[in-house]
Write a protein that holds these residues in place. Structure first.
Motif, PDB file in Angstrom:
ATOM      1  N   UNK A 220       0.841  -1.206   0.000  1.00  8.54           N
ATOM      2  CA  UNK A 220       0.000   0.000   0.000  1.00  8.54           C
ATOM      3  C   UNK A 220       0.877   1.258   0.000  1.00  8.54           C
ATOM      4  N   UNK A 221       1.937   1.200   0.784  1.00  5.17           N
ATOM      5  CA  UNK A 221       2.854   2.350   0.820  1.00  5.17           C
ATOM      6  C   UNK A 221       3.543   2.511  -0.532  1.00  5.17           C
ATOM      7  N   UNK A 222       3.980   1.380  -1.099  1.00  7.99           N
ATOM      8  CA  UNK A 222       4.649   1.436  -2.407  1.00  7.99           C
ATOM      9  C   UNK A 222       3.690   2.056  -3.431  1.00  7.99           C
ATOM     10  N   UNK A 223       2.410   1.630  -3.386  1.00  6.80           N
ATOM     11  CA  UNK A 223       1.419   2.158  -4.329  1.00  6.80           C
ATOM     12  C   UNK A 223       1.236   3.663  -4.115  1.00  6.80           C
ATOM     13  N   UNK A 224       1.155   4.072  -2.850  1.00  6.23           N
ATOM     14  CA  UNK A 224       0.956   5.492  -2.545  1.00  6.23           C
ATOM     15  C   UNK A 224       2.122   6.332  -3.046  1.00  6.23           C
ATOM     16  N   UNK A 225       3.278   5.698  -3.168  1.00  5.45           N
ATOM     17  CA  UNK A 225       4.472   6.418  -3.634  1.00  5.45           C
ATOM     18  C   UNK A 225       4.727   6.200  -5.131  1.00  5.45           C
ATOM     19  N   UNK A 226       3.702   5.658  -5.816  1.00  8.14           N
ATOM     20  CA  UNK A 226       3.837   5.376  -7.252  1.00  8.14           C
ATOM     21  C   UNK A 226       4.960   4.404  -7.563  1.00  8.14           C
ATOM     22  N   UNK A 227       5.212   3.497  -6.630  1.00  9.44           N
ATOM     23  CA  UNK A 227       6.261   2.488  -6.847  1.00  9.44           C
ATOM     24  C   UNK A 227       5.724   1.312  -7.645  1.00  9.44           C
ATOM     25  N   UNK A 228       6.580   0.304  -7.775  1.00 11.38           N
ATOM     26  CA  UNK A 228       6.292  -0.865  -8.616  1.00 11.38           C
ATOM     27  C   UNK A 228       5.363  -1.834  -7.861  1.00 11.38           C
ATOM     28  N   UNK A 229       4.125  -2.014  -8.349  1.00 10.52           N
ATOM     29  CA  UNK A 229       3.180  -2.901  -7.646  1.00 10.52           C
ATOM     30  C   UNK A 229       2.606  -4.006  -8.529  1.00 10.52           C
ATOM     31  N   UNK A 230       3.102  -4.137  -9.754  1.00  5.91           N
ATOM     32  CA  UNK A 230       2.540  -5.155 -10.665  1.00  5.91           C
ATOM     33  C   UNK A 230       2.767  -6.561 -10.126  1.00  5.91           C
ATOM     34  N   UNK A 231       3.853  -6.755  -9.376  1.00  6.91           N
ATOM     35  CA  UNK A 231       4.152  -8.059  -8.791  1.00  6.91           C
ATOM     36  C   UNK A 231       3.984  -7.896  -7.294  1.00  6.91           C
ATOM     37  N   UNK A 232       2.931  -8.492  -6.766  1.00  8.59           N
ATOM     38  CA  UNK A 232       2.485  -8.169  -5.414  1.00  8.59           C
ATOM     39  C   UNK A 232       3.283  -8.923  -4.353  1.00  8.59           C
ATOM     40  N   UNK A 233       4.050  -8.178  -3.585  1.00 11.92           N
ATOM     41  CA  UNK A 233       4.810  -8.786  -2.493  1.00 11.92           C
ATOM     42  C   UNK A 233       4.113  -8.475  -1.170  1.00 11.92           C
ATOM     43  N   UNK A 234       3.673  -9.515  -0.479  1.00  9.98           N
ATOM     44  CA  UNK A 234       2.996  -9.344   0.802  1.00  9.98           C
ATOM     45  C   UNK A 234       3.990  -9.096   1.925  1.00  9.98           C
ATOM     46  N   UNK A 235       3.474  -8.619   3.043  1.00  8.57           N
ATOM     47  CA  UNK A 235       4.345  -8.265   4.173  1.00  8.57           C
ATOM     48  C   UNK A 235       5.118  -9.473   4.707  1.00  8.57           C
ATOM     49  N   UNK A 236       4.428 -10.606   4.853  1.00  5.05           N
ATOM     50  CA  UNK A 236       5.089 -11.798   5.411  1.00  5.05           C
ATOM     51  C   UNK A 236       6.114 -12.340   4.418  1.00  5.05           C
ATOM     52  N   UNK A 237       5.709 -12.362   3.156  1.00  8.18           N
ATOM     53  CA  UNK A 237       6.564 -12.840   2.071  1.00  8.18           C
ATOM     54  C   UNK A 237       7.835 -11.985   1.968  1.00  8.18           C
TER      55      UNK A 237
END
Ligand code: FO1
Length: 307
Positions: A77-94
Motif C-alpha cells: 500500500x505504501x509502495x502504491x501510494x508512492x507510485x512504486x512498482x506494484x505489478x508483482x504483489x509482495x505481501x508483508x510476510x513474504x
C-alpha cells in the motif's frame, strides 16, 4: 526409497507435499525451477522455490496458490501510494524472506545455501535445491515481443500465445551443489505435475541435469498437469496445444522424450492413451484437492518402483 522430484511452483509444491506424506521427508530431494525468479523493488524473488518452501512449512495460502496464508499488504500500500512498482504483489510476510535472501545473495552466498538456511529456519526437513546457483531466466517469445517470464505471466496475464521459449544463462549454468549427487543416488525420479515448458524445461535446460536424467538407471515418472486435456490453472494447455500440437497424454509425454519411463495421467484421460510408445501410463486421480489426494497421487507415481 530415495526420491528426487523436479518441480515448478504451485502445482509442483502440492505434489511435493504428497511425496513427503508418502515417504520419509529426508529421503526426498526437490530440485526447483529458478527460471521464474525476478528482481522486484530491488529484491530477489524465487517464486517456485518459495511456493515449495511455504507448502512444506505449512505456511502457504491454499486458495491463492502462491505466497503466505494470512498475508497482509501494508508495505505494498505504501509502495502504491508512492507510485512504486506494484505489478508483482509482495505481501508483508513474504517480503521478510525476500529481504533475507537478497541480503545474503548480495553478500555472495549462493542461492542453494540461502534456501537451505531458510528451509532450516522454517522447520522444513526436505532438501530443496535450486536447479542452479547461476543466473537462469525464462524468456517468453510471443507475437507481441519477447518478455521476461513474470512480465508475461503476471503483468500481461499470460494472454499472449507463446511461440518460443529461451532460457537465458542455461548454456553455462551448472547444477547447484547436491543436485547431481541426489540424481545419482535416487531410486526414483519424479517430474511434478508442473508446466512442462516453463517449470520443468528450465530445470532440464541445465545441460548436466538433463544428461543425468537421460542417463538414469532408475525409473523416471512424470505426472501430467492436464486433466481431460485442460490445465487446472494457468497456460499449460494452451501452450501444449500450440507448441506440441495437442493436449493428450502423448503430447505431454513428448515434452519429455527420452527422459521418462511412465506418465501418470488422470482417470479422465484413460481413454486417450494412444501414441505413448514406450512410456507406460499410470492412471490415477490427479486433482490435488487436499492432503489425502496429494499423497494418493504421489503413491501412484511411487508405485513405479517395486517395493
Ligand atoms: N502471481 C500473480 O499472478 N500475481 C502476483 O502479483 C504474484 C506475486 C507473487 C509474489 C511472490 C511469489 O512467490 C509469487 C507470486 N506470484 C504472483 C506467483 C508467481 O508468478 C507464479 O506462481 C509462478 O512464478 C509460476 O510458477
Amino acid at each position: 526409497m530415495r526420491v528426487v522430484v523436479l518441480s515448478g511452483g504451485v502445482g509442483g509444491a502440492r505434489f511435493v507435499q504428497g511425496v513427503v506424506g508418502a515417504v520419509p521427508a529426508d529421503d526426498v530431494t526437490v530440485v526447483g525451477n529458478v527460471g521464474d525468479d525476478v528482481e522486484v523493488l530491488g529484491l530477489h524473488v524465487s517464486p517456485d522455490l518459495d511456493s515449495i518452501l511455504y507448502a512444506l512449512a505449512g505456511l502457504n495460502d491454499e486458495e491463492r496458490g502462491w505466497g503466505r496464508a494470512g498475508e497482509t499488504w501494508r508495505v505494498l500500500e505504501t509502495v502504491a501510494a508512492l507510485n512504486g512498482e506494484t505489478w508483482f504483489r509482495l505481501g508483508d510476510l513474504d517480503l521478510g524472506v525476500h529481504l533475507v535472501r537478497t541480503q545474503a545473495l548480495r553478500a555472495g552466498e549462493p542461492l542453494s545455501r540461502v534456501i537451505a538456511r531458510i528451509a532450516d529456519e522454517l522447520g522444513v526437513g526436505t532438501r530443496l535445491l535450486p536447479a542452479t546457483d547461476d543466473r537462469l531466466r525464462t524468456w517468453i517469445g510471443t507475437g507481441a515481443g519477447e518478455f521476461p517470464f513474470q512480465e508475461w505471466f503476471v503483468s500481461r496475464g499470460h494472454r499472449d500465445e507463446v511461440d518460443a521459449l529461451r532460457f537465458e544463462g542455461a548454456e553455462t549454468a551448472a547444477p547447484a551443489p547436491g543436485v547431481l549427487e541426489a540424481l545419482a543416488q535416487a531410486d526414483l525420479l519424479l517430474l511434478a505435475p508442473s508446466n512442462p515448458y516453463v517449470s520443468i524445461a528450465p530445470i532440464l535446460a541445465v545441460g548436466e541435469i538433463r544428461a543425468a536424467v537421460a542417463a538414469r538407471t532408475v525409473p523416471c515418472v512424470a505426472v501430467s498437469p492436464l486433466i481431460a486435456g485442460r490445465a487446472v490453472k494457468g497456460p499449460a494447455d494452451r501452450m501444449l496445444a500450440r507448441l506440441a500440437g495437442g493436449t493428450s497424454p502423448a503430447h505431454v509425454a513428448r515434452c519429455y522424450e527420452g527422459l521418462i519411463d511412465a506418465l501418470v495421467v488422470d482417470e479422465a484421460d484413460a481413454g486417450d492413451l494412444d501414441g505413448l510408445g514406450d512410456v507406460r501410463p499410470i492412471v490415477a486421480r490427479t486433482l490435488m484437492v487436499d492432503g489425502d489426494a496429494r499423497r494418493r497421487l504421489a503413491e501412484a507415481a511411487l508405485g513405479a518402483v517395486p517395493a
